[in-house]
Design an enzyme around this catalytic site. Structure first.
Site, mmCIF file in Angstrom:
data_model
loop_
_atom_site.group_PDB
_atom_site.id
_atom_site.type_symbol
_atom_site.label_atom_id
_atom_site.label_comp_id
_atom_site.label_asym_id
_atom_site.label_seq_id
_atom_site.Cartn_x
_atom_site.Cartn_y
_atom_site.Cartn_z
ATOM 1 N N SER C 297 0.179 -2.314 -13.711
ATOM 2 C CA SER C 297 -0.895 -2.743 -12.798
ATOM 3 C C SER C 297 -2.121 -3.247 -13.538
ATOM 4 O O SER C 297 -2.454 -2.734 -14.609
ATOM 5 C CB SER C 297 -1.329 -1.555 -11.919
ATOM 6 O OG SER C 297 -0.253 -1.095 -11.148
ATOM 7 N N HIS C 370 -2.839 3.113 -5.287
ATOM 8 C CA HIS C 370 -1.679 3.861 -5.776
ATOM 9 C C HIS C 370 -1.904 5.375 -5.741
ATOM 10 O O HIS C 370 -1.007 6.130 -5.398
ATOM 11 C CB HIS C 370 -1.318 3.402 -7.197
ATOM 12 C CG HIS C 370 -0.759 2.015 -7.237
ATOM 13 N ND1 HIS C 370 0.400 1.668 -6.587
ATOM 14 C CD2 HIS C 370 -1.191 0.875 -7.831
ATOM 15 C CE1 HIS C 370 0.653 0.377 -6.785
ATOM 16 N NE2 HIS C 370 -0.307 -0.136 -7.540
#
Lengths: 437, 437, 437, 437
Positions: C297, C370
């Site tokens: 990410s 997340h």
């Protein structure tokens, strides 16, 4: 491919998965595998042996592939003695058994081998690829043509028109099919996905392909069509970016501007005739305003013929024309030959109507295809294709062949029986004016 | 059918709709249509002529159909003289052209006619129906077998295993397919939709069929399977209403209790071998607990053989057994022959292992099929099928053939080469005890 | 699009074709159409009016669209007086009628209008586009947020996870879907069809998207995955041309390297949480060797935070780091900041673990997503994204978030209730070393 | 079901398979599961909790289900105090937040629970079944109607016409769908698969159903249609075995002879209006010869009204008629009441035009449905339904409602605003002649 969610996938056979997923580790040689596949054992476990044979074949070197084909050619052939005996036997008693035997004897054993190979996963496509290899060897080893006769015979039966599936190709078609369309386009190159999109997405464009259910991811032949308000004379105008689009319902003419065979391995099996007629018939049904169905076709052998004529008559018009055409340099358009428009057009008309091969058929291969289908030659278009290829092959000229569904049968007959090139009177007039000398 | 929303429909070819929808009004006779289809004209407009020919044929009387077949048989045959000449020519120069010519000459012209007929809408199925008609005439007009040889040859090539599609048949299958399954079931009659549902819906039942893409609504052959915890010995127990169901994942055995060919017109084209092996292989992959793949099979010629043996030895065991079996009256079960269980079982073992046709193969047709596929004879089941048909044909006995995928090849070879009937030792022991006299 | 042969097409509703094909020629103003749709008449011919209203709306100028939304906002709102009365009434008798009335009264009339608009052909997608327009006006006309509340409420209910369809996106997906994937990719740009092919075709790549049945040609969100043998630390390595591919079955880790929302008009409706968990769960089922599910990410707000910290402490580490990062010139890689690797990595760990918004949640938006899903912060990767964008936003750093399906629930709870950022001890150690001053 | 090869299966969502296949072994009580699902934790693992909650619910006893619904009803309700406060707050500042809060407060918490439940595999259908249970309890526990208000509200939004899929039901439809059609037919019973086949297979029959993508195997409502050459007056003639079939293209009228709602749990969500109009519109497009769209409808409350009128006026015509109708014995046809044809027909016309409920709408429920859709009453048919049910409910009478697409809007408005029963003058004339006394 990782996942196959495509509808095309549903056409394909499901095979014994244990076979597909196991790596083949058969230790036998390829000729032993041939024997095994043709033996009784082959009946019990044919799919497995066929898969092993393909796996073996596909890793062979060019030389070993030649060996393999020579094995088919020499060791799995017809025995002429047996053939004569079988013919004599049939002459004597005309029974079903004798007839059956006659055919069996007159059919090379390799043909049965090919049929049994088809039972492998992906067998049909693998056989088509195998023949591609074979075709590439015929120049070097002419006698392999005997084996090729059997491939062609088999494929002609299996790819019978009754088994073909017509599918529209459009912007909703799966990408792995579209990428093949890009790659197989043989007439007017598709330069990018954007180019493809311009040929598929607009409301006034169509594309259709024939598929065979056993090769659902492989188009066999496809045709690209522009729906227009008049008979198109220039392929660059047809494909121009930023052109004006029209609604399909408004169109009065369907222009078949590109038709491409996709599978080298199917050489000699003819699809184009059926494809054009079915698509024309379907379009006429869906869009009742469509009245005219024509091609916009290249003349791929024109400058080749000019060169030939030029040699035969070094001071003639053909020579002059050829010189001008060959003189066109990269990046130039038609300017250099504008003054020759009249004589080139007349030469082309002459080329179509009067220049024949020894068998009496026209010199031009595309003409033979469309006239053989029953189309007629409608008109000649100056500056029809001004691409480098178009200039080089045909001095930038293109023609329209006319598929008038009502005349197709009579045209075909005149052409097939009497070699008549059915052409519009304007083309005839041009040919009459043509002067070679 | 008014609307076709079925996925099966997607398999079928799309045909020139103008043809399909127009009523055929072709005035030519059927032999003229044959000529037209075989002529060059047939190339131009073949689909249309083929459609007209079928339309004509399908309205003919039985007598006129005979005339049509006789026309094919006599006028579109091989010329023996030409065949001998072609064979001689091939012997002389062994060229590809000569080989091509040899096959062309040795192939009746009617074969090309059949291939061209296939281009009509629904052509493949219509050809299969046409052969059904032909088969019905062979008893009366034996010489038509020559024409049938060509149908069989063509269908064997077209219905090659590589083109077949395996599909599960279950309770989500379209009704028009299921109604055909009901109608085609040839071993254990499906008496109603409820009966069908009991064979398809439970978690421990499976059914698979082969289809051909050109006949997507017509199963070619199908097999019904029960997933069980032990080798099933009685078909009535397998099909009992209210039986205990199990989860598919728990099952250890797959019982192939019924296998039915669907298309009379495909007689002589063998699918069963492939079907059983593929289904066994697929099931083994999906359900790793499955270890045993067996049939539960009838013995359809047993009492016929008893009658034969009985005639030959009027005082023997076979005579006694036959008398008892024939004495069973409607509505009775096995009671009347219970005392003969021992001797009937032994006679059956003997029948399988020792009674042969002149060609050395077993007398029993179902045995020939499974043994030919490489299965072995596992066990004999008393009271396996106590239906009226089961009692009458096989004294209520059934057997299990065992498909052990590892032995299939060796079994097949022993059977094919040496006529060995591979059987479990318990069956052999029974046969050894059998006494005819 | 001219022809729709895609399976996606089968998901869509079939609408009254007379409506779809007729050009709408309704003369009424858009507010009259609103009234008509909300009236009883709307019940009788709602689909038609809804279609006319959309047709009208879609041709409005920006200003007229504002007028339309203001009409919804002011004239089709809740009446506070009626709401108070309805609440009082419900307090009094607690009946079903009173409850029904309370909700009806507390629901703006425009909500019913939106529901009725949905009955138009393509209504759902057209409503999503309409909200896109609205969202673009909220900055200028803040009070329109009231109307947006209703869109968001409605879409949250309609795009309930139970109605979403998960589909693999691969190289067999229709081109019109793939072109949207190219266009919607928001994290690591897809530069061409070839680039897309490299992300979809190899055996070690996967992509999945959620669709809604009423918008079958529009992905809502999609995720791209690399199957690998180790936890990927660099997105350039993941996407490198010519990298070594592996078989999916061999992979031990699934790297979610890109996740993109597709529909601006669905802002506020959350799909990502569901998508990641379902895909992880499905992959774990299909590929039992997969043990690790992590993201790769970006840290999109890191340099923004550096700038903020830099302002607050002009002599600190953040200032130094920021200066170096901003000094990187076009075409340069990481060289200029290599010496700062240690301090940048520590600053990033600090940024994740200690820097919070006023509400106590992490500063980083991707982290909030997340961690909110129950993932944990696994590790920090130097040189994870050396693209210009990666360098600019996050000094080339990337992180892996870990989806351990067993811990997800507990992690989520710790995060949701106590704002705990669950992180690997190595990240914590880095943060402890970080020194801002 | 063991295998799902149906196209309908492609509509359904794919769910986390680990969830679907694992048996749920959650030990929590159903109220604890409610709490968990509504908590933050529910966001992280909602699908799993929802599945567990349904699994628990589906095994509860009737009493425990009541307890569950009472929990929803009493503990997850709107707080009237909070509602009043929220309304006051909105009155004060009219902000988006205040509006959002108002709706949230005025929406029972159980509604969010139902929305989250939908994320379970098969959630939508399971919710519909849950409401079926609830509806069965409303007579006993009236206060549960509050909870039912929320189900109805949610389903009205989710089963919005824009999400419904119209599908033809025909003989190629999967059997598991057809068996539901047999079971759900509510007007004229389908007695067997053969009976079904007669309603689906012929060229002059049609059937259409609405489906929702989240319940792809469950029709919501379906309509059966006969294509005819005249307005059908007798349902027995419409359904007669051996009747003459016509080609669809020849038909001039479409008779909607049966329309059945399938899902009790969707009570209050109206589909019929949309279904009839869309099907009429589609048929008109496909079959341009179709000019007339009418129903052939029962009059289910006629004899009930006769009984009521009979009580009020014991010497009147109604009493006489009722006596005769009730006197019909099993197996008898209409003979016994033939003499009353005139007066019964007039009474029926009167019943339609003049007999109203307290709210001013017609007494007959089927009339309310069709008139509310904008249809008009066309004619009354003596001996329209001579089945036992038809005789008992409506003295064998049936009527045709006329859907003239041009008048539908005006008819609807006259009916909705002024309670006008639009009827053909012949019906009015009959009503004028009617005499009750």
């Amino acid at each position: 491919m990782s996942n196959n969610s495509s509808i095309y996938g549903m056409l394909s056979s499901v095979f014994e998965r244990a076979i597909v997923f196991s790596k083949s580790d058969d230790k036998r040689s390829i000729t032993e595998l041939c024997d095994a596949l043709l033996s009784g054992r082959g009946e019990a476990t044919g799919t497995k042996i066929a898969h092993a044979l393909f796996n073996k074949y596909e890793t062979l070197s060019h030389e070993d592939k030649q060996e393999f084909f020579l094995h088919l050619n020499e060791n799995l052939d017809v025995s002429p003695d047996e053939a004569e005996a079988a013919a004599a036997d049939y002459a004597k008693n005309m029974s079903a058994e004798a007839l059956k035997n006659l055919r069996k004897i007159c059919e090379p054993k390799r043909l049965e081998l090919l049929r049994r190979l088809n039972s492998a996963p992906g067998g049909t496509e693998r056989l088509v690829r195998m023949r591609e290899d074979l075709l590439g060897m015929l120049n070097d080893i002419g006698r392999l043509k005997r084996t090729d006769v059997d491939f062609e015979y088999l494929f002609s039966s299996w790819f019978n028109r009754g088994f073909l599936v017509l599918r529209p190709i459009d912007w909703t078609t799966p990408a792995h099919i579209l990428e093949k369309v890009i790659s197989y386009e043989a007439v007017h190159e598709i330069s990018s996905w954007d180019d493809l999109r311009r040929r598929l997405l607009p409301a006034d464009r169509r594309c259709y392909a024939f598929f065979h259910p056993a090769m659902p991811d492989e188009p066999l032949i496809f045709v690209e069509i522009a729906l227009t308000n008049e008979i198109a004379r220039s392929v660059q105008k047809v494909l121009a970016e930023g052109r004006d689009e029209i609604e399909a319902e408004e169109a009065t003419a369907a222009i078949f501007y590109s038709i491409s065979n996709c599978q080298k391995g199917l050489q000699g099996v003819s699809f184009g005739n059926f494809l054009i007629k079915q698509v024309a018939s379907d379009l006429a049904y869906d869009l009742p305003n469509l009245k005219t169905f024509v091609t916009l076709s290249p003349v791929p052998a024109f400058t080749r013929w000019l060169a030939k004529a030029s040699k035969e008559e070094p001071d003639g018009k053909a020579h002059e024309a050829l010189g001008a055409v060959l003189g066109i340099e990269d990046g130039e358009g038609l300017e250099r030959i504008t003054s020759l428009q009249g004589s080139l057009t007349e030469l082309l008309a002459h080329y179509f109507l009067n220049e024949k091969r020894p068998d009496g058929l026209p010199f031009d291969p595309v003409a033979r295809f469309h006239l053989g289908n029953g189309a007629s030659l409608l008109q000649i278009n100056w500056a029809g294709d001004v691409s480098a290829k178009g200039l080089k092959q045909s001095a930038g000229l293109m023609v329209n062949y006319h598929y008038n569904l009502k005349d197709v049968e009579a045209n075909h007959e005149a052409y097939a029986q009497d070699r008549v090139v059915v052409a519009h009177k304007s083309v005839k007039a041009l040919a009459d004016k043509a002067r070679l000398g």
